[in-house]
Design a protein around this motif. Structure first.
Motif, short mmCIF file in Angstrom:
data_model
loop_
_atom_site.label_atom_id
_atom_site.label_comp_id
_atom_site.label_asym_id
_atom_site.label_seq_id
_atom_site.Cartn_x
_atom_site.Cartn_y
_atom_site.Cartn_z
N ASP A 72 0.83 -1.20 0.00
CA ASP A 72 0.00 0.00 0.00
C ASP A 72 0.87 1.26 0.00
O ASP A 72 2.01 1.23 0.46
CB ASP A 72 -0.88 -0.03 1.26
N ASP A 73 0.31 2.35 -0.50
CA ASP A 73 1.00 3.65 -0.53
C ASP A 73 2.37 3.53 -1.21
O ASP A 73 3.34 4.18 -0.80
CB ASP A 73 1.19 4.22 0.89
N GLU A 93 -4.85 4.33 -6.57
CA GLU A 93 -5.90 4.82 -5.69
C GLU A 93 -6.08 6.31 -5.85
O GLU A 93 -5.25 6.99 -6.44
CB GLU A 93 -5.64 4.43 -4.23
#
Ligand code: C2E
Ligand code: CA
Ligand code: CA
Ligand code: CA
Length: 287
Positions: free
Chosen positions: A184-185, A244
């Motif tokens: 993530d990120d 995202e």
């Protein structure tokens, strides 16, 4: 600021005091909040960039606080991590989300076009180091009868920077079972790209900052090159790329052209109740 000592800075920042009190209040209220069922989960669809179909959702936890109303995770996850409540809270989120995924799959009744809906769940670094992670996950999947393939656990890039083998072991076990691990990120943590090979991940979630730079058309050529580089490296390592924070059609289109696989963001849908996700997937499947 405490009033003891009569120092001249006392009450200089009443707002900071209010924040500290709220933080303290929220921290002490956390354990009972879990017992009283004040947490709930919203789901945000994950959309295939190639054909626009809904493939699954990310579970995002919220707290319906009796006095303060709905609080976002940024308000209480750090407190839960600090006090250790994140372990039972994270287990609760995992179980609820996996149950929800089973329900969607039952509603789909095998009539789905692109395959059963999948569920993404965030893991905090404290859960990673908790010895019960693998067993808890196995138990939840067995209790709910959901196959490991349907689950993706999201771990931030920063949680895995410099991770040693002990930290990676539980993730490897889960990956061997068929659970997907997403980083993530991604792109914010200055991690060594060569390091990716060592990690048991199958998905990169490109950080929102990259998506933001695709807002203008044409986008900044340097950012375009970076995204191109990440996508080609990811694909050469057999990793899928999710983006995202997609808020506009122009962003979606540029990211699709750059080879990203899956997208998530307000352009498609805000996080919402589970029924909403099912509706979106259904509309999608029936055209
Ligand atoms: P994240 O994992 O990076 O989740 C994505 C965040 O971006 C979510 O914020 C989501 O609502 C927001 N978002 C989605 N689409 C858009 C968009 O198009 N534009 C913008 N500006 N934002 C968008 P949220 O729900 O406030 O969650 C914040 C963070 O809290 C998450 O960031 C995640 O790190 C953490 N979190 C949420 N649920 C859980 C959980 O169950 N466990 C743990 N450990 N952390 C969680
Ligand atoms: Ca996430
Ligand atoms: Ca898999
Ligand atoms: Ca993220």
């Amino acid at each position: 600021a405490k009033s003891a000592g009569g120092n001249r800075f006392e009450l200089a920042d009443p707002e900071a005091d209010a924040r500290a009190i709220t933080r303290h209040g929220l921290t002490t209220a956390l354990p009972t909040a879990l017992e009283r069922g004040e947490f709930f989960i919203e789901y945000q669809p994950l959309v295939h960039l190639g054909d626009g179909s809904v493939r699954g959702a990310e579970a995002l936890v919220r707290w319906l606080h009796p006095q303060h109303g709905v609080l976002g995770p940024d308000r209480f996850i750090p407190l839960a991590e600090h006090t250790g409540l994140i372990v039972p809270l994270g287990r609760w989120v995992l179980e609820q989300s996996v149950r929800q995924a089973r329900e969607w799959r039952e509603l789909q009744g095998g009539a789905e076009v692109v395959g059963p809906l999948r569920i993404n769940v965030n893991l905090s670094p404290c859960q990673l180091t908790h010895p019960g992670l693998v067993q808890d996950t196995v138990d939840i999947l067995e209790r709910t009868g959901v196959e490991p393939d349907a689950l993706c656990l999201e771990v931030t890039e920063s949680a895995l920077i410099g991770a040693d083998d002990d930290l990676l072991k539980p993730l490897r076990r889960l990956a061997e079972m068929g659970v997907d691990i997403a980083l993530d990120d991604f792109g914010t943590g200055y991690s060594n790209l060569a390091n990716l090979r060592r990690l048991p991940v199958s998905i990169l979630k490109l950080d929102r900052s990259f998506t933001q730079s695709m807002q203008q058309f044409p986008a900044d050529p340097v950012d375009v090159k970076i995204v191109e580089g990440i996508v080609s490296l990811a694909h050469s390592l057999d990793l899928a790329v999710t983006v995202e924070g997609v808020e506009t059609g122009a962003q979606a289109e540029q990211l699709r052209v750059l080879g990203c696989d899956t997208a998530q963001g307000w352009y498609y849908a805000r996080p919402g109740p589970p029924e909403r996700l099912h509706e979106l997937a259904l509309v999608d499947a029936t055209g």
